[in-house]
Design a protein around this motif. Structure first.
Motif, PDB file in Angstrom:
ATOM      1  N   ASP A 182    -121.962  20.508  59.123  1.00 31.16           N
ATOM      2  CA  ASP A 182    -121.437  21.220  60.271  1.00 31.16           C
ATOM      3  C   ASP A 182    -120.666  20.305  61.211  1.00 31.16           C
ATOM      4  OD1 ASP A 182    -121.075  23.592  61.637  1.00 31.16           O
ATOM      5  OD2 ASP A 182    -122.687  23.107  63.025  1.00 31.16           O
ATOM      6  N   ARG A 183    -120.732  19.003  60.983  1.00 32.62           N
ATOM      7  CA  ARG A 183    -120.060  18.079  61.884  1.00 32.62           C
ATOM      8  C   ARG A 183    -118.556  18.066  61.676  1.00 32.62           C
ATOM      9  NH1 ARG A 183    -124.489  13.341  60.841  1.00 32.62           N
ATOM     10  NH2 ARG A 183    -126.151  14.246  62.070  1.00 32.62           N
ATOM     11  N   ARG A 184    -118.069  18.683  60.634  1.00 32.93           N
ATOM     12  CA  ARG A 184    -116.644  18.687  60.393  1.00 32.93           C
ATOM     13  C   ARG A 184    -116.204  20.068  59.933  1.00 32.93           C
ATOM     14  NH1 ARG A 184    -119.607  15.789  56.954  1.00 32.93           N
ATOM     15  NH2 ARG A 184    -119.633  16.385  54.748  1.00 32.93           N
ATOM     16  N   SER A 185    -114.929  20.309  60.093  1.00 33.12           N
ATOM     17  CA  SER A 185    -114.398  21.598  59.663  1.00 33.12           C
ATOM     18  C   SER A 185    -114.363  21.662  58.151  1.00 33.12           C
ATOM     19  CB  SER A 185    -112.989  21.772  60.222  1.00 33.12           C
ATOM     20  OG  SER A 185    -112.374  22.892  59.650  1.00 33.12           O
ATOM     21  N   PHE A 186    -114.626  22.834  57.627  1.00 36.68           N
ATOM     22  CA  PHE A 186    -114.582  22.996  56.177  1.00 36.68           C
ATOM     23  C   PHE A 186    -113.151  23.114  55.673  1.00 36.68           C
ATOM     24  CE2 PHE A 186    -118.319  23.124  53.746  1.00 36.68           C
ATOM     25  CZ  PHE A 186    -119.357  23.329  54.636  1.00 36.68           C
ATOM     26  N   LEU A 187    -112.362  23.916  56.328  1.00 37.07           N
ATOM     27  CA  LEU A 187    -111.065  24.255  55.753  1.00 37.07           C
ATOM     28  C   LEU A 187    -109.894  23.537  56.413  1.00 37.07           C
ATOM     29  CD1 LEU A 187    -111.477  28.097  55.198  1.00 37.07           C
ATOM     30  CD2 LEU A 187    -111.894  26.233  53.621  1.00 37.07           C
ATOM     31  N   ARG A 188    -110.012  23.178  57.686  1.00 34.68           N
ATOM     32  CA  ARG A 188    -108.917  22.518  58.399  1.00 34.68           C
ATOM     33  C   ARG A 188    -107.607  23.286  58.161  1.00 34.68           C
ATOM     34  NH1 ARG A 188    -111.000  17.758  60.116  1.00 34.68           N
ATOM     35  NH2 ARG A 188    -112.751  16.900  58.929  1.00 34.68           N
TER      36      ARG A 188
ATOM     37  N   GLU B 103    -114.626  30.205  59.594  1.00 35.49           N
ATOM     38  CA  GLU B 103    -113.743  29.738  58.519  1.00 35.49           C
ATOM     39  C   GLU B 103    -114.231  30.230  57.160  1.00 35.49           C
ATOM     40  OE1 GLU B 103    -113.725  25.518  58.871  1.00 35.49           O
ATOM     41  OE2 GLU B 103    -111.769  25.510  59.855  1.00 35.49           O
ATOM     42  N   LEU B 104    -115.523  30.070  56.932  1.00 37.71           N
ATOM     43  CA  LEU B 104    -116.067  30.480  55.637  1.00 37.71           C
ATOM     44  C   LEU B 104    -116.010  31.996  55.471  1.00 37.71           C
ATOM     45  CD1 LEU B 104    -119.063  27.999  55.341  1.00 37.71           C
ATOM     46  CD2 LEU B 104    -116.967  28.013  53.995  1.00 37.71           C
TER      47      LEU B 104
ATOM     48  N   GLY C 191    -101.811  28.341  61.525  1.00 38.59           N
ATOM     49  CA  GLY C 191    -101.286  29.303  60.553  1.00 38.59           C
ATOM     50  C   GLY C 191    -102.344  29.768  59.581  1.00 38.59           C
ATOM     51  N   GLY C 192    -103.129  28.826  59.058  1.00 36.96           N
ATOM     52  CA  GLY C 192    -104.175  29.186  58.102  1.00 36.96           C
ATOM     53  C   GLY C 192    -105.250  30.025  58.748  1.00 36.96           C
ATOM     54  N   ALA C 193    -105.616  29.667  59.976  1.00 37.67           N
ATOM     55  CA  ALA C 193    -106.647  30.433  60.682  1.00 37.67           C
ATOM     56  C   ALA C 193    -106.176  31.862  60.939  1.00 37.67           C
ATOM     57  CB  ALA C 193    -106.992  29.745  62.008  1.00 37.67           C
ATOM     58  N   LEU C 194    -104.899  31.994  61.313  1.00 37.00           N
ATOM     59  CA  LEU C 194    -104.351  33.327  61.556  1.00 37.00           C
ATOM     60  C   LEU C 194    -104.333  34.134  60.269  1.00 37.00           C
ATOM     61  CD1 LEU C 194    -103.013  35.283  63.551  1.00 37.00           C
ATOM     62  CD2 LEU C 194    -100.814  34.247  62.974  1.00 37.00           C
ATOM     63  N   PHE C 195    -103.951  33.477  59.170  1.00 38.02           N
ATOM     64  CA  PHE C 195    -103.906  34.164  57.875  1.00 38.02           C
ATOM     65  C   PHE C 195    -105.292  34.636  57.462  1.00 38.02           C
ATOM     66  CE2 PHE C 195    -104.182  33.623  53.152  1.00 38.02           C
ATOM     67  CZ  PHE C 195    -103.478  34.776  52.819  1.00 38.02           C
ATOM     68  N   LEU C 196    -106.280  33.741  57.552  1.00 35.74           N
ATOM     69  CA  LEU C 196    -107.634  34.113  57.152  1.00 35.74           C
ATOM     70  C   LEU C 196    -108.196  35.203  58.059  1.00 35.74           C
ATOM     71  CD1 LEU C 196    -109.200  30.633  56.262  1.00 35.74           C
ATOM     72  CD2 LEU C 196    -108.434  32.425  54.696  1.00 35.74           C
ATOM     73  N   GLY C 197    -107.875  35.101  59.356  1.00 34.20           N
ATOM     74  CA  GLY C 197    -108.349  36.133  60.275  1.00 34.20           C
ATOM     75  C   GLY C 197    -107.759  37.492  59.949  1.00 34.20           C
ATOM     76  N   THR C 198    -106.479  37.497  59.587  1.00 35.34           N
ATOM     77  CA  THR C 198    -105.829  38.758  59.225  1.00 35.34           C
ATOM     78  C   THR C 198    -106.442  39.338  57.958  1.00 35.34           C
ATOM     79  OG1 THR C 198    -103.760  37.986  60.204  1.00 35.34           O
ATOM     80  CG2 THR C 198    -103.620  39.824  58.650  1.00 35.34           C
TER      81      THR C 198
ATOM     82  N   ILE D 164    -127.595  28.654  50.000  1.00 37.05           N
ATOM     83  CA  ILE D 164    -126.243  28.669  50.567  1.00 37.05           C
ATOM     84  C   ILE D 164    -126.240  29.513  51.842  1.00 37.05           C
ATOM     85  CG2 ILE D 164    -123.892  29.544  50.214  1.00 37.05           C
ATOM     86  CD1 ILE D 164    -124.208  28.778  47.242  1.00 37.05           C
ATOM     87  N   ASP D 165    -126.852  30.682  51.772  1.00 34.50           N
ATOM     88  CA  ASP D 165    -126.913  31.559  52.938  1.00 34.50           C
ATOM     89  C   ASP D 165    -127.657  30.882  54.083  1.00 34.50           C
ATOM     90  OD1 ASP D 165    -126.712  34.455  54.079  1.00 34.50           O
ATOM     91  OD2 ASP D 165    -128.834  33.920  54.299  1.00 34.50           O
ATOM     92  N   ALA D 166    -128.812  30.300  53.766  1.00 36.74           N
ATOM     93  CA  ALA D 166    -129.613  29.650  54.814  1.00 36.74           C
ATOM     94  C   ALA D 166    -128.854  28.482  55.429  1.00 36.74           C
ATOM     95  CB  ALA D 166    -130.942  29.180  54.225  1.00 36.74           C
ATOM     96  N   GLY D 167    -128.125  27.732  54.607  1.00 32.92           N
ATOM     97  CA  GLY D 167    -127.358  26.596  55.117  1.00 32.92           C
ATOM     98  C   GLY D 167    -126.217  27.039  56.004  1.00 32.92           C
ATOM     99  N   ILE D 168    -125.435  28.011  55.551  1.00 33.10           N
ATOM    100  CA  ILE D 168    -124.287  28.464  56.346  1.00 33.10           C
ATOM    101  C   ILE D 168    -124.762  29.068  57.664  1.00 33.10           C
ATOM    102  CG2 ILE D 168    -122.366  30.114  56.433  1.00 33.10           C
ATOM    103  CD1 ILE D 168    -122.062  29.777  53.419  1.00 33.10           C
ATOM    104  N   TYR D 169    -125.911  29.737  57.641  1.00 34.63           N
ATOM    105  CA  TYR D 169    -126.428  30.345  58.865  1.00 34.63           C
ATOM    106  C   TYR D 169    -126.689  29.292  59.948  1.00 34.63           C
ATOM    107  CZ  TYR D 169    -129.209  33.339  61.916  1.00 34.63           C
ATOM    108  OH  TYR D 169    -129.679  34.043  62.998  1.00 34.63           O
ATOM    109  N   GLN D 170    -126.926  28.043  59.513  1.00 36.39           N
ATOM    110  CA  GLN D 170    -127.185  26.975  60.470  1.00 36.39           C
ATOM    111  C   GLN D 170    -125.897  26.352  61.009  1.00 36.39           C
ATOM    112  OE1 GLN D 170    -130.230  26.225  61.548  1.00 36.39           O
ATOM    113  NE2 GLN D 170    -131.125  27.764  60.197  1.00 36.39           N
TER     114      GLN D 170
END
Length: 208
Positions: free
Chosen positions: A12-18, A116-117, A22-29, A102-108
């Protein structure tokens, strides 16, 4: 502290996708469109089972949707492949338990990485983008391991940063959840923590 929490805190200390703006807007859409199109948008919750594995062990999903679970059921045989046992019942349990971790980890994770995920998983689950950017024509439930392996290789070697980072994110969360569990340490050659650490640190004690 449970190991999946320790691992997730490190990740969690770093971004997964960076992805950048533009990428954030695309994924959000994509996420908004996927939700409107009928893709699952809520965590699968408790008691979720599949045709392949009707046991759930009482686990309650807090991040992964039913579509995400099907996605990882397709991805894990390609990502951890030979490390899975060939015994059908145990193999199904390994996949189920890994998806639960995976679910338990991402929830943290923090909100930014979870967002992002969510965008990445929606990108892969929404049929239009699954076909156009992942080039997986059938649904994930029907995708063969060879098709999934080809998809992962395309994203790994792509000249598009979003796809490279998506590949890295999928492999990170999967490998940590699988190889980070003590049942699978031997597969990666890790002998486990030294006995002095087990004796000295409370997080290694049963029930701590």
């Amino acid at each position: 502290m449970p190991e999946h929490i320790t691992a997730s805190t490190d990740l969690d200390r770093r971004s997964f996708l960076r992805t950048g703006m533009g990428g954030a807007l695309f994924l959000g859409t994509v996420s908004v469109t996927a939700g409107l199109s009928g893709c699952a948008t809520s965590p699968a919750g408790g008691g979720y089972t599949t045709l392949e594995d009707t046991r759930h062990g009482g686990y309650r999903y807090r991040f992964l949707t039913k579509d995400d679970i099907v996605l990882f059921q397709a991805l894990l045989p390609a990502l951890v492949g030979p490390a899975l046992t060939e015994k059908p019942e145990r193999r199904r349990a390994q996949i189920r338990e890994t998806i639960e971790r995976i679910d338990a980890g991402i929830y943290q994770f923090g909100p930014a990485n979870r967002k992002e995920l969510r965008g990445l998983f929606d990108l892969l689950n929404f049929s239009v983008t699954r076909v156009t950017v992942a080039r997986v024509w059938s649904g994930w439930a029907n995708a063969s391991t060879a098709e999934v392996d080809a998809f992962l290789n395309r994203w790994r070697t792509s000249g598009i940063g979003l796809f490279n980072n998506g590949y890295i994110a999928l492999t990170k969360v999967s490998n940590v959840a699988f190889y980070g569990h003590e049942d699978h340490w031997h597969v990666s050659g890790y002998p486990g923590p030294p006995q002095w650490a087990v004796d000295a640190l409370p997080q290694f004690r049963a029930g701590a």
